[in-house]
Scaffold this motif. Structure first.
Motif, PDB file in Angstrom:
ATOM      1  N   UNK A 152       0.841  -1.200   0.000  1.00  0.00           N
ATOM      2  CA  UNK A 152       0.000   0.000   0.000  1.00  0.00           C
ATOM      3  C   UNK A 152       0.874   1.247   0.000  1.00  0.00           C
ATOM      4  N   UNK A 153       1.914   1.243   0.812  1.00  0.00           N
ATOM      5  CA  UNK A 153       2.812   2.402   0.857  1.00  0.00           C
ATOM      6  C   UNK A 153       3.466   2.631  -0.499  1.00  0.00           C
ATOM      7  N   UNK A 154       3.781   1.561  -1.219  1.00  0.00           N
ATOM      8  CA  UNK A 154       4.338   1.706  -2.562  1.00  0.00           C
ATOM      9  C   UNK A 154       3.357   2.420  -3.485  1.00  0.00           C
ATOM     10  N   UNK A 155       2.067   2.075  -3.372  1.00  0.00           N
ATOM     11  CA  UNK A 155       1.045   2.758  -4.179  1.00  0.00           C
ATOM     12  C   UNK A 155       0.968   4.229  -3.793  1.00  0.00           C
ATOM     13  N   UNK A 156       1.002   4.524  -2.499  1.00  0.00           N
ATOM     14  CA  UNK A 156       0.983   5.910  -2.045  1.00  0.00           C
ATOM     15  C   UNK A 156       2.139   6.699  -2.675  1.00  0.00           C
ATOM     16  N   UNK A 157       3.327   6.138  -2.613  1.00  0.00           N
ATOM     17  CA  UNK A 157       4.501   6.857  -3.123  1.00  0.00           C
ATOM     18  C   UNK A 157       4.421   7.085  -4.626  1.00  0.00           C
TER      19      UNK A 157
END
Length: 304
Positions: free
Chosen positions: A295-300
């Protein structure tokens, strides 16, 4: 990074787990819940009134808005100051308001879905990130101990239906027919149990008290109950919904079936099996840590 999380249920396990797992990765989240004007669920006006509530936030303090559930997307895209990520969970895309959700999703900067089946329903790219589970909480527990905690008999075979029997989409009548058919051809008694409305920390005990978890839903996205059962090394028998075939496809002591006969046969096989279920090993990639990483990868990607 700071994220405004929109949801229809701030206390839902998938929301609280997600927020906590992201916090471990340095993401600060504020959670806003759609208001409920009556005791019988939300009305259209509740969702409409949520739009100005979101716009009234100090959105310059956030890096993005994450709409958790399709019907929270309109409130998220009503502002255009920060990017919008949405997570679609299953019923929002495959249920009554699926058509609206598909249209709303077109205006989001990124879309997360919990299964490949759901991704195929969209007319845009989506990130497939199944719900993660707490592998420390959902772990194997000695069967006799678990049955003592949930007050089940220690003898016979026990099958768990992990929902309230009155939820139509979960198709409890099919579960009853499957167990009845399986019991016709076994030398032991089979008892079908339902569980709902209990404290969440008791769920691992119910999972471990059961010889098999039985899921007979008409549709699902990425049901957490399947992964939770497998993490407890409890075999799973299910209709081929959502990502369940992917989760159990490599396991000998679990499986899917489309008819009463297929499901009953697979249920008898799991109840008779002597070998290790193997679910715990298969579910290792679906912990909360891996989910939050993705999820954090998508945010970034969304804010760069």
């Amino acid at each position: 990074m700071r994220v405004l999380q929109l949801t229809t249920n701030a206390e839902a396990t998938y929301v609280t787990n997600q927020v906590a797992a992201l916090a471990d990765r340095g993401v600060e989240s504020d959670v806003l819940e759609v208001p409920r004007s009556g005791p019988d669920g939300r009305r259209v006006t509740d969702y409409l009134q949520f739009c100005p509530t979101v716009r009234a936030q100090d959105l310059n303090a956030y890096d993005l808005v994450h709409a958790n559930f399709g019907l929270t997307i309109p409130a998220a895209i009503a502002q255009r100051r920060v990017p919008v990520v949405t997570s679609l969970v299953g019923s929002d895309l495959m249920g009554r308001f699926g058509g609206l959700t598909k249209q709303f999703a077109r205006f989001c900067d990124a879309v997360i879905v919990v299964s490949a089946e759901m991704a195929e329903l969209l007319s845009r790219d989506a990130h497939v990130i199944p719900y993660g589970i707490d592998l420390d909480e959902f772990r194997p527990i000695e069967t006799e101990r678990a049955r003592g905690v949930v007050d089940w008999p220690t003898d016979g075979r026990h099958v768990l239906f992990p929902y309230h029997p009155d939820r139509p989409v979960k198709n409890y009548p099919l579960a009853e027919r499957v167990v009845e058919r399986a019991a016709e051809r076994t030398p032991f008694d089979i008892e079908l149990h339902t569980v709902s409305g209990v404290e969440y920390d008791l769920i691992p005990y119910y999972m471990n008290a059961a010889d098999t978890l039985l899921l007979t839903s008409h549709r699902e996205g990425s049901p957490s109950t399947i992964k939770e059962a497998l993490a407890c090394n409890t075999p799973v028998v299910s209709t081929p919904v959502g990502d369940v075939p992917e989760r159990v496809g490599s396991l000998d002591v679990s499986g899917v079936g489309s008819s009463v006969e297929e499901l009953a046969t697979k249920l008898r096989q799991t109840l008779d099996a002597a070998e290790e279920p193997g679910g715990r090993d298969a579910i290792q990639p679906f912990g909360l840590d891996r989910m939050s990483e993705r999820i954090l990868s998508v945010y970034r990607q969304t804010i760069t």
